[in-house]
Scaffold this motif. Structure first.
Motif, PDB file in Angstrom:
ATOM      1  N   SER A  47       0.841  -1.192   0.000  1.00  0.00           N
ATOM      2  CA  SER A  47       0.000   0.000   0.000  1.00  0.00           C
ATOM      3  C   SER A  47       0.875   1.239   0.000  1.00  0.00           C
ATOM      4  N   VAL A  48       0.301   2.336  -0.482  1.00  0.00           N
ATOM      5  CA  VAL A  48       0.931   3.655  -0.420  1.00  0.00           C
ATOM      6  C   VAL A  48      -0.106   4.609   0.151  1.00  0.00           C
ATOM      7  N   ASP A  49       0.215   5.190   1.293  1.00  0.00           N
ATOM      8  CA  ASP A  49      -0.686   6.138   1.933  1.00  0.00           C
ATOM      9  C   ASP A  49      -0.099   7.526   1.735  1.00  0.00           C
ATOM     10  N   ASP A  50      -0.703   8.261   0.826  1.00  0.00           N
ATOM     11  CA  ASP A  50      -0.215   9.601   0.505  1.00  0.00           C
ATOM     12  C   ASP A  50      -1.134  10.634   1.148  1.00  0.00           C
ATOM     13  N   PRO A  51      -0.738  11.206   2.303  1.00  0.00           N
ATOM     14  CA  PRO A  51      -1.625  12.164   2.988  1.00  0.00           C
ATOM     15  C   PRO A  51      -1.853  13.433   2.192  1.00  0.00           C
ATOM     16  N   ARG A  52      -1.031  13.688   1.189  1.00  0.00           N
ATOM     17  CA  ARG A  52      -1.238  14.885   0.373  1.00  0.00           C
ATOM     18  C   ARG A  52      -2.594  14.852  -0.310  1.00  0.00           C
ATOM     19  N   GLU A  53      -3.043  13.671  -0.677  1.00  0.00           N
ATOM     20  CA  GLU A  53      -4.336  13.556  -1.346  1.00  0.00           C
ATOM     21  C   GLU A  53      -5.480  13.808  -0.369  1.00  0.00           C
ATOM     22  N   ALA A  54      -5.390  13.197   0.844  1.00  0.00           N
ATOM     23  CA  ALA A  54      -6.475  13.366   1.816  1.00  0.00           C
ATOM     24  C   ALA A  54      -6.520  14.779   2.376  1.00  0.00           C
ATOM     25  N   LEU A  55      -5.345  15.433   2.504  1.00  0.00           N
ATOM     26  CA  LEU A  55      -5.284  16.760   3.118  1.00  0.00           C
ATOM     27  C   LEU A  55      -5.259  17.883   2.094  1.00  0.00           C
ATOM     28  N   ALA A  56      -5.424  17.557   0.816  1.00  0.00           N
ATOM     29  CA  ALA A  56      -5.346  18.569  -0.237  1.00  0.00           C
ATOM     30  C   ALA A  56      -6.338  19.719  -0.033  1.00  0.00           C
ATOM     31  N   PRO A  57      -7.579  19.499   0.427  1.00  0.00           N
ATOM     32  CA  PRO A  57      -8.516  20.629   0.557  1.00  0.00           C
ATOM     33  C   PRO A  57      -8.180  21.578   1.703  1.00  0.00           C
ATOM     34  N   PHE A  58      -7.367  21.167   2.656  1.00  0.00           N
ATOM     35  CA  PHE A  58      -7.161  21.949   3.878  1.00  0.00           C
ATOM     36  C   PHE A  58      -6.073  23.002   3.648  1.00  0.00           C
ATOM     37  N   LYS A  59      -6.436  24.277   3.893  1.00  0.00           N
ATOM     38  CA  LYS A  59      -5.548  25.392   3.600  1.00  0.00           C
ATOM     39  C   LYS A  59      -5.300  26.241   4.847  1.00  0.00           C
TER      40      LYS A  59
END
Length: 796
Positions: A34-46
């Motif tokens: 598996s690859v868990d890329d938090p950039r994708e999950a946290l992309a909306p948070f600014k």
């Protein structure tokens, strides 16, 4: 094995993308799970700036905030007590999925005030359990920037599957070495500089178990300050699922994953002046770091001082000697523990730990002293203190393994024709040494590869780095002859029996080939069938019969609401340790009621005749001569003695046992009855006789009508009905096609010591239709044979 992309790049200089890295890892045998890329999950948070935070007009604890998101001014209703004008926080716009509350945001009215989006707390971002207030960012955080990048949460986590033959890949440095060999960059793992000790270590080190712990190195570091780890270290441990504890403990956990080098730290104030590596005596107790207290069976490798055990070597340390916030002086241990001994200790005690996982697969013995130097430098840099000189007990194992290698074997064994120079380059990039002489090529195996033993292992490493996808596909030669059957007689019988029992309405089950020894002994098991290394304490003996596992499976199904259960299994049973002690058995179990729920066909509980029918059907499918079967008693003791039997060819050749399960056997299995079972011994069925070729005999159909005649005999109550059938069949084997029992009567009109048995004989003419006199002659033979065999008489 988990690690982050940035962690990998501390050891590998590469321009490869995440996708290229993961594809290469799988290609070289380190399969990415598996690859868990938090950039994708946290992309909306600014990052957002709170311009104003006014009280809510209709709620005391809420504030109406004006938030600058970098893309405009948004109104957000917030209940956090620390929400205030001028702060910077984390903003989630409408449409964002917030993982901590499992919610997708949408515009809403809160107490009559419009709110678009959310200012997030750490718990809502799943960063911690903190939710008393929203996240506060530094004042210089740029508005509209990605929160993941600002907080350092943009580091993908890669999880790879490690096969037992790659203990070197249990450290990020080893993974980087393999990727560099595959052409994905250059290894930049920092060199380890020795730390000069300034005083002698006041704690003596001894190893009294050289077979379990050949080398034990340690040094004292005094004057350390143990506190929280720096943020970078905590983030790396959290990313791979480890909980930061304290600086000293976190450093040992970090190096376990960074260099595949388990280490341990002791509070020097809590241990004696001498530390031993020794074998445990039976009955010693160790309070381990997992909060459990373990009692030794004897023979485990212990680290102990003169007052008692401090922990299990290579498995887990002890709670009493663990470091805390008050620790000032620390003893750092770096040892090498024998893999088999470590695995046995861990399995015996049921302890799973990162240290055991690595030691039982093979830690690099040459890294004992460098590992100690590395953690010493990190402790001095991060916790301060002063280090003693290193003390070493025992000798570092130095395996000098050399393998004669013929480069042509890459083509002959692996199917890939590579130049010798390429094979050499691959092996040297993996750390192997290449030595040429008049005698040929010798390859020196590095200390971190205990799995490499022969030439085939070298070919495997060359192929995986070069790429299995480059091995050309070669079609198998086409054969012009008709292929002979590949299945053995036993395999064919097993398949036929499975189809047959499935058609009889039973469901196939696949149970363990072993079981609890207490249960196994109740079904014929004995000490020779005990397992030396069971996968579970409840599965410690090979099964002497398939029936117990099937009965328990049927019981579990009924406990879950099944009104009736019918299961079968075809598999081996064991009566000893020799190959001939393994037999192939087809077993069936029925429980509950049988028959459809219908007024016309009322259901009934299963009985021994259901099991007998299953046994006969399985025997017929396996090719047994069912027309010659005889029914005897003598079923195994786990069957009811009055409701069971065996099917035999002659008195001694038992083909099957069937019947109702004994109440005591059901009680031992904790299953309510009635339960019926059958066991067919497939290995006991005679092999078919082959006369001449492999063709079938000619089909012979008779168009002459058969004749049926009924007979009723008065015989002694103790005589088996099977005796009547056998005698009647033997009266005239040419014309008597079958004999069936259709009534057994005891009661009024029959003497108390007798019973009436009624049979139907089917007579089949061969050349011409029977005359009445011929029928009477055959009937007279039947009566005579039955009266002779049973001592009974024809009932008038």
């Amino acid at each position: 094995m988990k690690f982050t992309l940035s962690w990998l790049k501390q050891h590998l200089e590469t321009e490869a993308s995440l996708a290229e890295i993961t594809d290469t890892l799988t290609r070289i045998g380190l399969e990415v799970e598996s690859v868990d890329d938090p950039r994708e999950a946290l992309a909306p948070f600014k990052v957002a700036h709170v311009i104003a935070a006014d009280p809510h007009p209709d709620a005391d604890r809420l504030r109406v905030c004006k938030v600058d998101t970098g893309a405009g001014i948004i109104q957000v209703v917030c209940g956090a007590p620390n929400a205030r004008a001028g702060m910077k926080g984390v903003f989630a716009p409408p449409g964002s999925y917030v993982p901590g509350i499992d919610m997708t945001l949408k515009p809403a009215k809160i107490r009559g005030v419009d709110s678009s989006g959310m200012l997030c707390s750490e718990r809502e971002m799943m960063l911690s359990d903190e939710h008393d207030g929203i996240i506060e960012l530094d004042a210089d955080a740029p508005i509209g920037a990605s929160f993941a990048e600002i907080a350092g949460l943009d580091d993908p986590v890669i999880d790879i599957a490690i096969t037992p033959n790659h203990p070197d890949a249990l450290g990020v440095s080893g993974i980087a070495r393999d990727l560099a060999a595959a052409g994905l960059g250059r290894v930049i793992t920092p060199e380890i500089a020795p730390v000069a000790g300034t005083f002698d270590c006041p704690i003596a080190i001894e190893t009294d178990a050289p077979n379990a712990c050949p080398v034990f190195a340690a040094r004292l570091i005094r004057g350390v300050k143990n506190g929280p780890s720096p943020q970078w270290l905590q983030q790396r441990l959290k990313a791979i699922g480890l909980r930061p504890i304290s600086l000293l403990v976190d450093l040992t956990n970090f190096l376990t994953y960074d260099r595949a080098r388990p280490l341990h730290v002791y509070d020097a104030a809590k241990i004696g002046t001498t530390v031993h590596a020794r074998l445990a005596q039976p009955g010693e107790k160790v309070a381990a770091l997992d909060g459990q207290t373990y009692e030794t069976a004897g023979g485990e490798c212990l680290i102990a001082d003169d007052n008692g055990p401090l922990g299990f070597g290579g498995v887990m340390g002890g709670e009493a000697s663990g470091v805390s916030a008050d620790t000032v002086d620390v003893l750092v241990e770096s040892a090498w523990f024998e893999p088999v001994q470590t695995a046995q200790t861990g399995r015996r005690l049921g302890i799973d730990s990162d240290a055991r996982y690595r030691f039982e697969r093979g830690v690099d013995p040459a890294f004992v002293i460098p590992g100690l130097e590395l953690i010493t430098r990190m402790i001095l840099d991060l916790a301060g203190g002063e280090a003693s000189r290193i003390v070493v007990a025992g000798t570092v194992p130095t395996p000098d393994k050399r393998i004669a290698f013929n480069p042509s074997r890459v083509a002959s064994l692996g199917g890939l024709d590579l130049p010798e120079s390429r094979s050499r380059a691959i092996l040297e990039s993996l750390g192997f040494g290449w030595e040429e002489s008049d005698a040929g090529i010798m390859v020196r195996v590095p200390s971190w590869r205990p799995d490499v033993d022969g030439e085939a292992d070298l070919v495997e490493d060359i192929l995986r780095i070069e790429g299995y996808d480059k091995v050309p596909s070669v079609a198998l030669p086409r054969l012009h002859d008709v292929a002979r059957p590949t299945l053995t007689l036993g395999q064919s019988r097993a398949r036929s029996v499975k189809r047959c029992l499935a058609l009889e309405g039973l469901f196939e089950a696949v149970t363990w080939s072993f079981m609890d020894s207490t249960t196994a002994r109740a079904f014929g098991g004995h000490h020779d069938l005990m397992l030396e290394n069971p996968i579970s304490s409840e599965l410690d003996m090979m099964r002497p019969s398939l029936v117990p596992n099937l009965v328990q499976a049927a019981g579990r199904n009924r406990d879950r609401g099944a009104g009736s259960v019918a299961l079968f299994e075809v598999g081996p049973a064991y009566c000893g340790t020799k190959p001939e002690d393994q037999s192939l058995i087809a077993a069936s179990v029925r429980l509950g009621v049988t028959g459809a729920r219908h007024w016309r066909d009322p259901s009934r509980e299963v009985d021994a005749y259901d099991a007998k029918a299953d046994a006969i059907a399985a025997l017929a499918a396996a090719g047994a001569p069912v027309e010659n079967l005889q029914v005897f008693d003598g079923a195994p003791h786990w069957y009811h003695p009055g409701r069971s039997g065996t099917l035999r060819l002659g008195p001694k050749r038992i083909l099957a046992a069937f019947g109702e399960m004994h109440p005591k056997a059901l009680a031992d299995l904790d299953v309510k009855g009635p339960v019926v079972a059958a066991e067919v011994y497939l290995d006991q069925i005679p092999e078919p006789k082959r006369k001449g070729g492999r063709g079938r005999a000619a089909l012979r159909l008779l168009n002459l009508p058969a004749v049926e005649r009924d007979f009723a005999f008065l015989i002694d109550r103790d005589i088996d009905v099977g005796t009547v059938i056998k005698a009647a069949k033997s009266a005239d084997k040419r014309y008597i096609e079958s004999v069936d029992v259709f009534d057994i009567y005891e009661g009024k009109g029959v003497a108390p010591e007798s019973k009436s048995v009624a049979i139907a004989a089917r007579l089949q003419p061969q050349e011409k239709t029977f005359t009445e006199s011929e029928i009477e002659a055959i009937c007279a033979k039947i009566v005579a044979m039955v009266e002779k065999a049973t001592g009974g008489a024809l009932r008038r």
